[in-house]
Design a protein around this motif. Sequence first.
Motif, PDB file in Angstrom:
ATOM      1  N   GLY A   1       9.538  19.845  77.397  1.00  0.00           N
ATOM      2  CA  GLY A   1       8.170  19.429  77.070  1.00  0.00           C
ATOM      3  C   GLY A   1       8.093  18.133  76.288  1.00  0.00           C
ATOM      4  O   GLY A   1       7.246  17.282  76.555  1.00  0.00           O
ATOM      5  N   ALA A   2       8.984  17.952  75.318  1.00  0.00           N
ATOM      6  CA  ALA A   2       8.968  16.728  74.505  1.00  0.00           C
ATOM      7  C   ALA A   2       9.310  15.509  75.354  1.00  0.00           C
ATOM      8  O   ALA A   2       8.722  14.443  75.178  1.00  0.00           O
TER       9      ALA A   2
ATOM     10  N   GLN B   1      -5.752   9.352  82.910  1.00  0.00           N
ATOM     11  CA  GLN B   1      -5.091  10.439  83.649  1.00  0.00           C
ATOM     12  C   GLN B   1      -3.784  10.847  82.962  1.00  0.00           C
ATOM     13  O   GLN B   1      -3.501  12.040  82.818  1.00  0.00           O
ATOM     14  N   LYS B   2      -3.001   9.878  82.505  1.00  0.00           N
ATOM     15  CA  LYS B   2      -1.722  10.199  81.841  1.00  0.00           C
ATOM     16  C   LYS B   2      -1.969  10.889  80.504  1.00  0.00           C
ATOM     17  O   LYS B   2      -1.260  11.836  80.146  1.00  0.00           O
ATOM     18  N   TRP B   3      -2.993  10.433  79.753  1.00  0.00           N
ATOM     19  CA  TRP B   3      -3.324  11.122  78.494  1.00  0.00           C
ATOM     20  C   TRP B   3      -3.809  12.543  78.783  1.00  0.00           C
ATOM     21  O   TRP B   3      -3.498  13.478  78.037  1.00  0.00           O
TER      22      TRP B   3
ATOM     23  N   SER C   1      -2.429  21.312  69.741  1.00  0.00           N
ATOM     24  CA  SER C   1      -1.236  20.582  69.307  1.00  0.00           C
ATOM     25  C   SER C   1      -1.580  19.169  68.835  1.00  0.00           C
ATOM     26  O   SER C   1      -2.643  18.640  69.102  1.00  0.00           O
ATOM     27  N   ARG C   2      -0.623  18.571  68.154  1.00  0.00           N
ATOM     28  CA  ARG C   2      -0.790  17.189  67.696  1.00  0.00           C
ATOM     29  C   ARG C   2      -0.886  16.239  68.887  1.00  0.00           C
ATOM     30  O   ARG C   2      -1.704  15.318  68.892  1.00  0.00           O
ATOM     31  N   ASP C   3      -0.036  16.464  69.919  1.00  0.00           N
ATOM     32  CA  ASP C   3      -0.103  15.634  71.123  1.00  0.00           C
ATOM     33  C   ASP C   3      -1.458  15.777  71.809  1.00  0.00           C
ATOM     34  O   ASP C   3      -2.023  14.800  72.292  1.00  0.00           O
ATOM     35  N   GLY C   4      -1.973  17.000  71.856  1.00  0.00           N
ATOM     36  CA  GLY C   4      -3.274  17.228  72.475  1.00  0.00           C
ATOM     37  C   GLY C   4      -4.383  16.496  71.732  1.00  0.00           C
ATOM     38  O   GLY C   4      -5.257  15.874  72.342  1.00  0.00           O
ATOM     39  N   ALA C   5      -4.340  16.557  70.396  1.00  0.00           N
ATOM     40  CA  ALA C   5      -5.348  15.866  69.586  1.00  0.00           C
ATOM     41  C   ALA C   5      -5.220  14.352  69.757  1.00  0.00           C
ATOM     42  O   ALA C   5      -6.234  13.648  69.899  1.00  0.00           O
ATOM     43  N   ASP C   6      -3.988  13.860  69.776  1.00  0.00           N
ATOM     44  CA  ASP C   6      -3.757  12.433  69.975  1.00  0.00           C
ATOM     45  C   ASP C   6      -4.284  11.997  71.346  1.00  0.00           C
ATOM     46  O   ASP C   6      -4.914  10.955  71.476  1.00  0.00           O
TER      47      ASP C   6
ATOM     48  N   SER D   1       0.432  19.791  76.519  1.00  0.00           N
ATOM     49  CA  SER D   1       0.615  20.131  75.110  1.00  0.00           C
ATOM     50  C   SER D   1      -0.323  21.218  74.606  1.00  0.00           C
ATOM     51  O   SER D   1      -0.016  21.898  73.644  1.00  0.00           O
ATOM     52  N   GLY D   2      -1.485  21.327  75.212  1.00  0.00           N
ATOM     53  CA  GLY D   2      -2.476  22.279  74.711  1.00  0.00           C
ATOM     54  C   GLY D   2      -3.393  21.623  73.706  1.00  0.00           C
ATOM     55  O   GLY D   2      -3.017  20.663  73.031  1.00  0.00           O
TER      56      GLY D   2
END
Length: 182
Positions: free
Chosen positions: A107-108, A146-148, A159-164, A155-156
């Motif tokens: 995932g990372a 689309q990539k974001w 998650s931090r990635d999702g919020a970012d 990430s869901g």
Amino acid sequence: AKLKEVEKRYERTNRLSAQDVSFLKMLNKKHGTSYNSGHRLLGSFYYGLNDIRRQRDSLEIAVKKGRYKHDPLVLLSLAQAYGHFKQYSRSIKYLRRAESKMGRLNGAGKANVYRTYAEYLRLLYVSQRARNPLQADTGLLDKAIQKWTNLKNLSGNGSRDGADARTQIAKIEKMKSESGGL
């Protein structure tokens, strides 16, 4: 055999001796895929030295043939090296390949591909707009969104990635509306 010995030593110590570097540099196309593997090792070594130009040049050779041609992490590293020099079009070419091969990544690793891809798409648009605002391709912003979105879905939402990803999507949407891209 010598290449495997150098690779194992590098994995253990994260260092190459001057002799190891000389050996790797003397490998050529006659040596088959050892040539490509040696340059992947040199790319990693140069990255550790923060010599991004040599890293890029070595990784360019590494991805031509053999197992590294389809290795998403090596392709991502090469894309990031091109991005370091603001060569976003070349970077995106390798990110496209990395994304198509990233089924093997955790995932990372996938998140890193999506994040880098989205950012370089946005930066390519920004550089186009700086050169000629009327010819900047707003489709790059759509692809970045689309990539974001892919990162957010991976990430869901919590998650931090999702919020970012949500923050970046909002910024790009604003950029699109300000450029008349909607």
